[in-house]
Design a protein around this motif. Structure first.
Motif, PDB file in Angstrom:
ATOM      1  N   ALA A  88     -12.836 -44.644 -19.542  1.00  0.00           N
ATOM      2  CA  ALA A  88     -11.543 -43.520 -20.088  1.00  0.00           C
ATOM      3  C   ALA A  88     -12.743 -43.464 -20.497  1.00  0.00           C
ATOM      4  CB  ALA A  88     -10.315 -43.984 -19.544  1.00  0.00           C
ATOM      5  N   PRO A  89     -12.966 -42.089 -20.839  1.00  0.00           N
ATOM      6  CA  PRO A  89     -13.767 -41.318 -22.216  1.00  0.00           C
ATOM      7  C   PRO A  89     -12.643 -41.280 -22.843  1.00  0.00           C
ATOM      8  CG  PRO A  89     -13.027 -38.943 -20.062  1.00  0.00           C
ATOM      9  CD  PRO A  89     -12.629 -40.278 -20.043  1.00  0.00           C
ATOM     10  N   ASN A  90     -11.418 -41.016 -23.288  1.00  0.00           N
ATOM     11  CA  ASN A  90     -10.261 -41.367 -24.291  1.00  0.00           C
ATOM     12  C   ASN A  90      -9.709 -42.159 -24.308  1.00  0.00           C
ATOM     13  OD1 ASN A  90     -11.109 -38.116 -24.557  1.00  0.00           O
ATOM     14  ND2 ASN A  90      -9.984 -37.654 -23.373  1.00  0.00           N
ATOM     15  N   ILE A  91      -9.131 -42.612 -25.869  1.00  0.00           N
ATOM     16  CA  ILE A  91      -8.505 -43.345 -25.733  1.00  0.00           C
ATOM     17  C   ILE A  91      -6.876 -43.085 -25.469  1.00  0.00           C
ATOM     18  CG2 ILE A  91     -10.294 -44.710 -27.713  1.00  0.00           C
ATOM     19  CD1 ILE A  91      -8.074 -43.889 -29.788  1.00  0.00           C
ATOM     20  N   VAL A  92      -6.690 -44.041 -25.302  1.00  0.00           N
ATOM     21  CA  VAL A  92      -4.431 -43.812 -24.611  1.00  0.00           C
ATOM     22  C   VAL A  92      -3.941 -45.168 -24.843  1.00  0.00           C
ATOM     23  CG1 VAL A  92      -5.311 -41.812 -22.945  1.00  0.00           C
ATOM     24  CG2 VAL A  92      -5.059 -43.951 -22.566  1.00  0.00           C
ATOM     25  N   LYS A  93      -2.666 -44.725 -24.890  1.00  0.00           N
ATOM     26  CA  LYS A  93      -1.474 -45.542 -25.256  1.00  0.00           C
ATOM     27  C   LYS A  93      -1.713 -45.917 -23.930  1.00  0.00           C
ATOM     28  CE  LYS A  93       0.374 -45.266 -29.197  1.00  0.00           C
ATOM     29  NZ  LYS A  93       0.547 -46.538 -30.339  1.00  0.00           N
TER      30      LYS A  93
END
Length: 142
Positions: A88-93
């Motif tokens: 995943a390119p972005n960090i998420v919760k």
């Protein structure tokens, strides 16, 4: 390394290390210096690099999480509920990732996964720290 945020760390490892799946039946866990030298790694190799970059930055206490991603085994880093994932390119919760099913969580002090304990046992902490620091912060030109 102290002024990097989680998104920068995730991006650096995801962008600069090429994902390369291991052959079926092989499950080698590389030290960060090995991953940097090769320029390739699979999910646990990128997660281990991110884990130690974060750990040695001193701001956070990361967890290395072995999980299921659908039907596949996968490894990510979790910090204060945020997921750093090579897929995943972005960090998420973590709460926003229903596709992740935790299997085990390890910290540097409590390696729940024996493969992570093996990485810790092989590690020359100072050498690994220097390798990561030099990789993240190329020498300045004079």
């Amino acid at each position: 390394m102290h002024d990097l945020n989680l998104a920068d760390i995730n991006d650096a490892w995801n962008r600069r290390i090429k994902y390369l799946a291991e052959p079926k039946g092989v499950d080698d866990w590389q030290l960060p210096s090995e991953t940097i030298a090769l320029g390739t790694g699979d999910c646990e190799d990128l997660a281990i690099g991110k884990f130690f970059t974060i750990q040695w930055g001193g701001k956070w206490k990361p967890e290395l999480m072995v999980c299921r991603l659908g039907e596949q085994a996968h490894v990510v880093v979790v910090v204060d509920g945020w997921v750093l994932d090579n897929a995943a390119p972005n960090i998420v919760k973590l709460s926003a990732r229903p596709d992740i099913t935790p299997v085990s969580r390890s910290t540097q002090d409590t390696p729940a996964d024996p493969r992570f304990a093996w990485v810790l046992a092989r590690m020359d902490t100072i050498g690994e720290l220097i390798a990561i620091k030099e990789w993240l912060e190329p020498p300045h030109k004079e």
